[in-house]
Every structure is written in C-alpha cells, then in structure tokens.
Design a protein around this motif. Structure first.
Motif, short mmCIF file in Angstrom:
data_model
loop_
_atom_site.label_atom_id
_atom_site.label_comp_id
_atom_site.label_asym_id
_atom_site.label_seq_id
_atom_site.Cartn_x
_atom_site.Cartn_y
_atom_site.Cartn_z
N GLU A 13 0.47 -1.23 0.35
CA GLU A 13 0.01 -0.10 -0.20
C GLU A 13 0.64 1.60 -0.21
O GLU A 13 0.25 2.29 -0.64
CB GLU A 13 -0.79 0.35 1.24
CG GLU A 13 -2.26 -0.83 0.91
CD GLU A 13 -3.28 -0.69 1.78
OE1 GLU A 13 -2.65 -0.21 3.95
OE2 GLU A 13 -3.41 -2.01 2.34
N ARG A 14 2.39 1.51 0.79
CA ARG A 14 3.16 2.25 0.35
C ARG A 14 3.43 2.77 -0.09
O ARG A 14 3.72 3.45 -1.33
CB ARG A 14 4.04 2.75 2.11
CG ARG A 14 3.35 1.69 3.03
CD ARG A 14 4.37 2.14 4.30
NE ARG A 14 5.77 1.64 3.81
CZ ARG A 14 6.13 0.75 4.84
NH1 ARG A 14 4.82 0.22 5.56
NH2 ARG A 14 6.64 -0.48 4.66
N LEU A 41 0.42 3.50 -2.98
CA LEU A 41 0.03 5.44 -2.62
C LEU A 41 1.53 6.26 -3.42
O LEU A 41 1.31 7.01 -4.00
CB LEU A 41 0.31 5.59 -1.17
CG LEU A 41 -0.22 6.83 -0.70
CD1 LEU A 41 -1.83 7.29 -1.25
CD2 LEU A 41 -0.11 6.27 1.07
N ARG A 65 -6.40 -2.37 -1.61
CA ARG A 65 -5.00 -2.01 -1.11
C ARG A 65 -5.56 -0.33 -1.75
O ARG A 65 -5.82 0.42 -1.12
CB ARG A 65 -3.73 -2.07 -2.24
CG ARG A 65 -3.32 -3.56 -1.76
CD ARG A 65 -2.59 -4.17 -1.04
NE ARG A 65 -3.18 -4.40 0.07
CZ ARG A 65 -4.34 -5.20 0.70
NH1 ARG A 65 -3.91 -6.06 -0.51
NH2 ARG A 65 -4.89 -5.32 1.33
N HIS A 76 -8.25 1.11 1.26
CA HIS A 76 -7.50 1.70 2.23
C HIS A 76 -6.73 3.43 1.67
O HIS A 76 -6.48 3.89 2.82
CB HIS A 76 -6.99 0.85 2.17
CG HIS A 76 -6.86 -0.27 3.37
ND1 HIS A 76 -5.95 -1.87 2.89
CD2 HIS A 76 -7.94 -0.58 3.89
CE1 HIS A 76 -7.26 -2.34 3.49
NE2 HIS A 76 -8.35 -1.79 4.29
N ILE A 77 -6.05 3.45 0.50
CA ILE A 77 -5.36 4.31 0.37
C ILE A 77 -6.20 5.05 -0.01
O ILE A 77 -4.87 7.30 -0.76
CB ILE A 77 -3.95 3.32 0.05
CG1 ILE A 77 -3.84 3.45 -1.43
CG2 ILE A 77 -3.49 2.86 0.51
CD1 ILE A 77 -2.68 3.00 -1.79
N GLU A 85 -6.19 9.14 -0.10
CA GLU A 85 -4.71 9.66 0.63
C GLU A 85 -4.00 10.66 -0.58
O GLU A 85 -2.80 11.26 -0.50
CB GLU A 85 -4.38 8.67 0.83
CG GLU A 85 -5.07 8.34 2.32
CD GLU A 85 -3.85 7.28 3.41
OE1 GLU A 85 -2.39 7.49 3.49
OE2 GLU A 85 -3.87 6.23 3.38
N ARG A 86 -4.72 9.68 -1.93
CA ARG A 86 -3.92 10.60 -3.28
C ARG A 86 -4.59 12.34 -3.46
O ARG A 86 -5.80 11.65 -3.86
CB ARG A 86 -4.70 9.25 -4.50
CG ARG A 86 -3.18 8.40 -4.62
CD ARG A 86 -3.40 7.65 -5.50
NE ARG A 86 -2.62 8.00 -6.49
CZ ARG A 86 -1.33 7.63 -6.98
NH1 ARG A 86 -0.98 6.74 -6.05
NH2 ARG A 86 -1.06 8.83 -8.02
#
Length: 395
Positions: free
Chosen positions: A75-76, A79, A103, A106-107, A110-111
């Motif tokens: 996920e990091r 992202l 994935r 969850h993220i 944040e984008r």
C-alpha cells in the motif's frame, strides 16, 4: 515518476523493468511466488540479455520486492506510485483486481485528485481491462468507486517481442534470475484511456486506434504462434523456433498469414502495408532460434484459445465471410483440437470432452460453430489430413 510492477516473471523483470530503468523511473515489485521473492531479495541484481545482432547485457537491480502478504508495504508503494504494471497471466487478472481493490480501498482518499494513477495491464488476454476493472470495483465501497473512476486509468498494453528465462541448464545454475529477450523495447498503450497528461516514456507509445492494433496482434501474432505450436507439438518439437523452421509447418503458417491478411483487410479495414509488416515481424519473431520459447507455453490452455472470438476461430470466420477458405488456419485448429498435455488441465478437459462427446460437439460447444456449417466441414477435412499424415509418419 515511480512504478509498481505486479509480477516479477520474465516480462515484469525483463521488458517492463528494463523500460523503467532506461527512463530513470524508480520501481518496485510485488510478487506472489515466495521462492522467487526470496531469491530476488537475496541476489539484489540480475542480467538482462538483449538479443540483437550481437548480444548486449544490461545489469538490472531488483530494487525492492514485496510479497502479496506484505500488504502494508504494498500500500505504501502504490500510494507513492504514478504507474502500476501487471504481468501475471490473464487468468489471474480477476484475483489481482480484487487485491488492488483491497489496497485502493485503504489508500485512495490519501491520493490527490490532481495526481492520477495509471495501471498498465501487460497480459496476453482479450478482456484485460474488463477483468481487472471488475475485480477492483467488486471490492471498493460505493464512495471509493466514484473516486477510483475519476483518478485511476486501466489500460491494456501490447508488445511484440519475446522474453524467456535461462535457455539451458548451465545458465539456470549461473543466472537463475537472468532474462533473455528480443531487442524490441516497445509497449503500446490506448491513448484514450489514459488518465492525466501523457508522459514521455521511451519505449511506451500511446495509440489512437488501439482496438484495431489489439485485433491485429491477436489475429496475427497469436494466431500464427498457435498454428506453429499446435502443429509443432504433433511433430515432437520442443521449441517454437524449431517448429517455425520446419518446412511443412513454415508453408502452412505462411498460408495462414495470407488468409489473415485478406480477412483483416476486408473485415476490419486495416491497411495492407501495416498488416504485412505485422506478419513480417511475427514471422521473424517466432523463427528466432536465440529465443528458447517452448511450444508447450504457447499451446497451453487450448479450450480458451479455441474460443469463437479467439486467435484461431475469429480470423477463420472472418476469412470465410471474405469469401476465402482458410485451409491453413483450419489445419491449426485441427491440431489444437487434438492437443494433449497431461500437465495442462485445459488440454485434459478438452481430451475428455472429445472422447466423451465427439469432435463435432467440441466444435459446437467450445468453438461456437453451427453444426454442418462450411467452416466446420473444412476443419473436419483438416482433422482427416492430420490423421493421414500421422499414419504416414509411423509407417
């Protein structure tokens, strides 16, 4: 620019990683095979053998590689990525879609909406975008689905070169991660489906009429490799290049190129010059003896490849609609109908269906042909020719 490559097989760590490295794109891998993941984490680099007139060797760093189970690291990486490439095999796209859906769930928020994410699907599969798209949406919540459609693009990629793993036992021992590939650094992507501004990436071409290009590739490259492989298997060849250089198979394949050319020009209105260049490149690619690509790899999953919209039946039907009898394509279809490999579940299922219900049932249920149609008759003629040839070979 950063990329995540899902699948560290010969395409992932060969063509795709090579394009990333030549463009200065930072990349990491996500891989399902635990042994391969551990090996790449241990070795940290491998060699890419580019087969031109004289072999050129490129040293490749494995960068970071994560297992599928390491979801936080994945996920990091996602992202932080601008691009995601997949090279996992078409039948796994639904599963990969669900994995990416989890994935992204969850993220995704944040984008930034001003920073799109493009997924380039490098699979030899007719319904790549659909299968991956459906897999992702199946997992996403309604809120995330809307954001997903806004900032994530899913694109099929086409390339014309072949990549293989170590060609002999000695190479397997000394270079277990090595890749041998043809000097064809091109990935073609559908321009219309790209999210955001088109980047300048050496080796990546953005195409306007992508569907036509996709059909040309499926009905030229994939059709000819199928004819070569299914006929080659009957003659006992191990490698595609060996089969492609067999005089009898070579003659049939050249006839198939002519049948395909007429069909695509008349039915899909492709440009004759472009189609002849497609055929020339395909012929050159499969005859390349430096590429140790196996007949079994190209022939596997015959039930899918005998589908009505697939590489053999679709151009054969278009040829019939164009007023020509596709005898060469029918010969390839006949060989595919009797393809056997006890390690291939699809081939085993095909054999069971053939023995249980008969060849006409296979042509109707798998190939989608009407009983008694002209193409069915032509294929059955070629089946008889195959048996006659087999008899002569054993006499």
């Amino acid at each position: 620019m950063k990329a995540v490559i899902i699948g560290a097989g010969k395409i992932g760590r060969g063509l795709i990683a090579g394009i990333c490295q030549m463009n200065g794109i930072g990349y990491s891998f996500i891989e399902n095979d635990g042994m391969l993941t551990a090996q790449m984490q241990k070795e940290r680099q491998y060699l890419l053998h580019v087969l031109e007139r004289r072999e050129r060797v490129i040293s490749m760093k494995t960068a970071e590689i994560w297992s599928l189970e390491d979801t936080e690291a994945a996920e990091r990486a996602i992202l932080d990525a601008d691009l995601i490439f997949t090279a996992v095999g078409g039948k796994h796209l639904g599963e990969v879609g669900e994995y990416l859906g989890e994935r992204l769930e969850h993220i995704l928020t944040e984008r930034s909406c001003s920073r799109p994410l493009n997924i380039i699907v490098h699979e030899n599969w007719k319904y790549t975008e659909r299968d991956l798209h459906e897999g992702i949406r199946k997992i996403l919540s309604p809120e995330k689905r809307e954001l997903f459609e806004e900032i994530v693009g899913i694109n099929m990629a086409l390339s014309m070169g072949l990549s293989v793993e170590p060609p002999d036992e000695e190479s397997k021992k000394t270079e277990p991660l090595g890749i041998w590939m043809q000097d064809r650094w091109n990935i073609f992507v559908n321009k219309a489906l790209w999210k955001g501004d088109l980047p300048k990436i050496k080796g990546v071409g953005f195409v306007d009429h992508f569907l036509q290009l996709q059909n040309q590739a499926l009905y030229t490259n994939n059709a000819s490799s199928a004819v070569i492989s299914y006929l080659g298997r009957r003659k006992g060849y191990q490698y595609v290049a060996e089969a492609a250089r067999d005089p009898e198979i070579e003659r049939i394949v050249d006839e198939a190129y002519q049948e395909i050319e007429t069909a695509l020009i008349r039915q899909l209105h492709v440009f004759p010059k472009d189609q002849r260049e497609f055929a020339r490149q395909a012929r050159e690619k499969y005859r390349d003896e430096r590429i140790h690509d196996t007949v079994v790899r190209h022939a596997r999953d015959p039930i899918r490849k005998l589908g009505p919209e697939e590489r053999l039946l679709a151009p054969a039907r278009m040829a019939m609609a164009s007023g020509i009898r596709p005898t060469a394509l029918a010969a390839g279809i006949a060989a595919a109908l009797y393809y056997e490999d006890e390690n291939d579940p699809s081939a085993c299922e095909l054999k069971h269906l053939r023995e249980e219900k008969g060849i006409s049932a296979v042509l109707q249920e798998i190939c989608g042909l009407e009983e008694g149609c002209e193409l069915e008759k032509l294929i059955l003629e070629q089946v008889q020719n195959l048996f006659c040839q087999d008899k002569k070979m054993t006499e």
